[in-house]
Motif scaffolding. Structure first.
Motif, PDB file in Angstrom:
ATOM      1  N   ALA A 143      38.852  13.934  99.444  1.00 50.99           N
ATOM      2  CA  ALA A 143      39.622  15.019 100.062  1.00 50.99           C
ATOM      3  C   ALA A 143      41.121  14.732  99.990  1.00 50.99           C
ATOM      4  N   PHE A 144      41.517  13.500 100.280  1.00 50.59           N
ATOM      5  CA  PHE A 144      42.932  13.153 100.195  1.00 50.59           C
ATOM      6  C   PHE A 144      43.434  13.248  98.758  1.00 50.59           C
ATOM      7  N   ALA A 145      42.610  12.808  97.808  1.00 47.47           N
ATOM      8  CA  ALA A 145      42.998  12.866  96.398  1.00 47.47           C
ATOM      9  C   ALA A 145      43.167  14.302  95.922  1.00 47.47           C
ATOM     10  N   ALA A 146      42.422  15.230  96.556  1.00 45.22           N
ATOM     11  CA  ALA A 146      42.508  16.647  96.168  1.00 45.22           C
ATOM     12  C   ALA A 146      43.681  17.361  96.836  1.00 45.22           C
ATOM     13  N   GLY A 147      44.448  16.645  97.656  1.00 36.70           N
ATOM     14  CA  GLY A 147      45.648  17.238  98.232  1.00 36.70           C
ATOM     15  C   GLY A 147      45.666  17.410  99.732  1.00 36.70           C
ATOM     16  N   ALA A 148      44.572  17.052 100.412  1.00 37.80           N
ATOM     17  CA  ALA A 148      44.567  17.169 101.871  1.00 37.80           C
ATOM     18  C   ALA A 148      45.556  16.176 102.474  1.00 37.80           C
TER      19      ALA A 148
END
Length: 298
Positions: free
Chosen positions: A76-81
């Protein structure tokens, strides 16, 4: 702040719903026949319910590992969250939320882990609120405060059609199962604040839905705005009368429905169903109406 929403497979939300709302999910594990399956990934709710009546030994269920949560959080963080709101099955029923808490300390980024204090579509109603508010731009702190208030009012009534699975799983004794079966008594269970307790008993399957409506009426004033959900074993049309009764009594702002998954079906058996109600304050009701209108104009 961009907040991603994560849940676990016991929220019983369909893959299509999860995808449409951008929600990531972490599966619990189901062990049967010497094999381990990821709930709702390797083993669908429908396939499990077809197999369950023929099983001599009940499956075992297990919470996800902290590593499984860590992987999803990092994705999720890698996807921009910029932050994550992680909403889960009641800690009084499973160690799932504790695994999520461990994983939250393993990642670089803010993660708020929420014990939903419910199960199945009860968790899903909280996830629904969180996705809508996150889309509006609510902060992680705001989401935490709102979900804490909401889950304090959330309650569910659940009813197994047979007592066999509660007895086999050790939730009731065999003597109670035998007496209940002979007398055709059906328990209605209340799930609130993370724990089940008996709400009432009715005689015969046909009296379950009226019993649920009567129990709800004892707790919630007529005309209260609510979000509602129906969890079932795959035949929602069988429960249309229950849905209609809830619609007549309350100002229902939205419905979810879903098939009860393998983890919960292991304990309540095939044919079980439940109704979940999330009362809204007038301010929450106005906010929900605004979010609905915004979505309709997109």
């Amino acid at each position: 702040m961009s907040v991603a929403v994560v849940t676990d497979s016991t929220s019983d939300l369909s893959p299509a719903w999860l995808s449409a709302h951008g929600v990531r999910t972490v599966p619990l594990m189901v062990e049967m026949g010497g094999e381990s399956y990821r709930d709702r990934l390797d083993l669908s709710a429908e396939d499990f319910l077809r197999q369950l009546p023929a099983m001599r030994e009940l499956p075992h269920t297990a919470a996800p590992s902290p590593g499984a949560f860590r992987t999803v959080y990092e994705e999720a963080f890698a996807a921009g969250a910029e932050a994550i709101c992680s909403i889960h099955l009641a800690g009084g029923l499973s160690s799932t939320v504790r695994s999520a808490e461990v994983a939250a300390r393993m990642v670089d980024g803010p993660v708020a882990v929420i014990d939903g204090e419910s199960a199945s579509l009860g968790t899903a109603l909280l996830v629904w609120w969180a996705t809508r508010r996150a889309a509006q731009g609510a902060s992680l702190e705001q989401l935490g405060q709102e979900l804490t208030a909401l889950k304090g009012r959330l309650f569910a009534f659940a009813a197994p059609v047979t007592l066999e699975y509660l007895a086999r799983g050790g939730r009731i004794g065999q003597a109670a199962r035998l007496v209940g079966t002979i007398l055709d008594m059906k328990p209605i269970l209340l799930l609130e604040h993370g724990h089940f307790r008996p709400a009432r008993k009715v005689r015969g399957e046909r009296q379950i839905a009226p019993g649920m409506v009567a129990s709800a009426a004892e707790r919630l004033a007529e005309g209260t705005p609510v979000l509602a959900a129906l969890g079932h074993s795959g035949s929602p049309e069988r429960h249309q009368g229950l849905v209609d009764s809830i619609n007549r009594r309350y100002r229902v702002r939205g419905w979810l429905d879903g098939v009860i998954g393998p983890v919960i079906s292991t304990h309540v058996g095939p044919g079980a169903f439940g109704i979940i109600l999330l009362p809204l304050s007038e301010a929450e009701d106005a906010l929900w109406t605004t979010m609905t209108e915004e979505e309709e104009h997109e």
